[in-house]
Design a protein around this motif. Structure first.
Motif, mmCIF file in Angstrom:
data_model
loop_
_atom_site.group_PDB
_atom_site.id
_atom_site.type_symbol
_atom_site.label_atom_id
_atom_site.label_comp_id
_atom_site.label_asym_id
_atom_site.label_seq_id
_atom_site.Cartn_x
_atom_site.Cartn_y
_atom_site.Cartn_z
ATOM 1 N N ASP A 68 31.983 94.497 22.958
ATOM 2 C CA ASP A 68 31.051 94.786 24.040
ATOM 3 C C ASP A 68 31.794 94.583 25.352
ATOM 4 O OD1 ASP A 68 31.161 92.010 24.491
ATOM 5 O OD2 ASP A 68 29.242 91.637 23.526
ATOM 6 N N SER A 69 31.120 94.798 26.471
ATOM 7 C CA SER A 69 31.820 94.741 27.762
ATOM 8 C C SER A 69 32.403 93.354 28.038
ATOM 9 C CB SER A 69 30.894 95.179 28.895
ATOM 10 O OG SER A 69 29.741 94.370 28.932
ATOM 11 N N LEU A 70 31.707 92.296 27.661
ATOM 12 C CA LEU A 70 32.213 90.946 27.911
ATOM 13 C C LEU A 70 33.447 90.647 27.064
ATOM 14 C CD1 LEU A 70 31.982 88.245 29.340
ATOM 15 C CD2 LEU A 70 30.381 87.522 27.564
ATOM 16 N N SER A 71 33.392 90.972 25.779
ATOM 17 C CA SER A 71 34.560 90.712 24.931
ATOM 18 C C SER A 71 35.736 91.590 25.341
ATOM 19 C CB SER A 71 34.220 90.901 23.448
ATOM 20 O OG SER A 71 33.764 92.204 23.184
ATOM 21 N N PHE A 72 35.457 92.823 25.776
ATOM 22 C CA PHE A 72 36.514 93.726 26.242
ATOM 23 C C PHE A 72 37.256 93.113 27.429
ATOM 24 C CE2 PHE A 72 37.975 97.302 28.887
ATOM 25 C CZ PHE A 72 38.766 97.980 27.973
ATOM 26 N N VAL A 73 36.507 92.665 28.429
ATOM 27 C CA VAL A 73 37.120 92.064 29.621
ATOM 28 C C VAL A 73 37.855 90.779 29.252
ATOM 29 C CG1 VAL A 73 36.619 90.976 31.854
ATOM 30 C CG2 VAL A 73 35.505 93.131 31.232
ATOM 31 N N THR A 74 37.280 89.986 28.370
ATOM 32 C CA THR A 74 37.929 88.738 27.953
ATOM 33 C C THR A 74 39.263 89.024 27.275
ATOM 34 O OG1 THR A 74 35.771 87.680 27.675
ATOM 35 C CG2 THR A 74 37.646 86.627 26.597
ATOM 36 N N ILE A 75 39.297 90.008 26.393
ATOM 37 C CA ILE A 75 40.549 90.373 25.718
ATOM 38 C C ILE A 75 41.583 90.848 26.738
ATOM 39 C CG2 ILE A 75 41.611 92.044 24.137
ATOM 40 C CD1 ILE A 75 38.971 91.844 22.488
ATOM 41 N N ARG A 122 43.794 102.195 33.270
ATOM 42 C CA ARG A 122 44.130 102.050 31.841
ATOM 43 C C ARG A 122 43.028 101.334 31.063
ATOM 44 N NH1 ARG A 122 49.552 102.751 30.584
ATOM 45 N NH2 ARG A 122 48.683 103.024 28.518
ATOM 46 N N LEU A 123 41.957 100.937 31.747
ATOM 47 C CA LEU A 123 40.858 100.217 31.105
ATOM 48 C C LEU A 123 39.869 101.212 30.503
ATOM 49 C CD1 LEU A 123 40.254 97.451 33.785
ATOM 50 C CD2 LEU A 123 41.498 97.253 31.624
ATOM 51 N N ASP A 124 40.297 101.875 29.457
ATOM 52 C CA ASP A 124 39.500 102.904 28.800
ATOM 53 C C ASP A 124 38.944 102.357 27.492
ATOM 54 O OD1 ASP A 124 38.417 105.112 27.559
ATOM 55 O OD2 ASP A 124 40.100 106.432 28.029
ATOM 56 N N PHE A 125 37.645 102.107 27.495
ATOM 57 C CA PHE A 125 36.973 101.524 26.334
ATOM 58 C C PHE A 125 37.122 102.407 25.094
ATOM 59 C CE2 PHE A 125 33.273 99.996 23.934
ATOM 60 C CZ PHE A 125 33.382 98.625 24.120
ATOM 61 N N THR A 126 37.217 103.712 25.273
ATOM 62 C CA THR A 126 37.335 104.612 24.120
ATOM 63 C C THR A 126 38.730 104.578 23.495
ATOM 64 O OG1 THR A 126 37.866 106.513 25.527
ATOM 65 C CG2 THR A 126 35.550 106.181 24.972
ATOM 66 N N GLU A 127 39.740 104.224 24.281
ATOM 67 C CA GLU A 127 41.099 104.114 23.743
ATOM 68 C C GLU A 127 41.427 102.695 23.298
ATOM 69 O OE1 GLU A 127 44.199 105.770 26.136
ATOM 70 O OE2 GLU A 127 43.021 107.556 26.598
ATOM 71 N N LEU A 128 40.788 101.733 23.933
ATOM 72 C CA LEU A 128 41.078 100.336 23.632
ATOM 73 C C LEU A 128 39.962 99.726 22.786
ATOM 74 C CD1 LEU A 128 42.410 99.214 27.119
ATOM 75 C CD2 LEU A 128 43.735 99.831 25.105
ATOM 76 N N ASN A 129 39.733 100.328 21.619
ATOM 77 C CA ASN A 129 38.725 99.780 20.714
ATOM 78 C C ASN A 129 39.312 99.511 19.327
ATOM 79 O OD1 ASN A 129 38.947 102.358 19.734
ATOM 80 N ND2 ASN A 129 36.847 102.959 20.185
ATOM 81 N N THR A 130 40.651 99.475 19.286
ATOM 82 C CA THR A 130 41.370 99.134 18.053
ATOM 83 C C THR A 130 42.502 98.162 18.391
ATOM 84 O OG1 THR A 130 42.959 100.940 18.272
ATOM 85 C CG2 THR A 130 40.936 101.420 17.028
#
Length: 81
Positions: free
Chosen positions: A30-37, A53-61
């Motif tokens: 989710d947005s919080l875990s994404f930012v934390t990572i 470079r903060l693209d949720f669709t590319e950075l989900n693996t």
């Protein structure tokens, strides 16, 4: 830094934020875990991830995060020929 070392550290970061370590993170991310990572990656590798470079669709693996780190590290320390 070797890709395997980067991946191992990325996996440790994902585990440390309370997520199951598996290739596809989309069902846990989710947005919080994404930012934390992202913040943890920046601190662990001494890099700054540009906003574009903060693209949720590319950075989900795990591979997506690992590839991003490798690219940014290579920009910071280009190999001279």
């Amino acid at each position: 830094m070797k890709m395997t070392d980067i991946r191992k550290k990325v996996e440790e970061i994902i585990y440390s934020v309370g997520m199951e370590v598996k290739e596809d993170l989309s069902d846990q991310l989710d947005s919080l875990s994404f930012v934390t990572i992202i913040v943890e990656i920046e601190q662990a590798f001494g890099i700054e991830v540009p906003d574009d470079r903060l693209d949720f669709t590319e950075l989900n693996t795990i591979s997506g995060f690992t590839s991003l780190v490798q690219q940014l590290l290579n920009q910071e320390n280009p190999i001279s020929t």
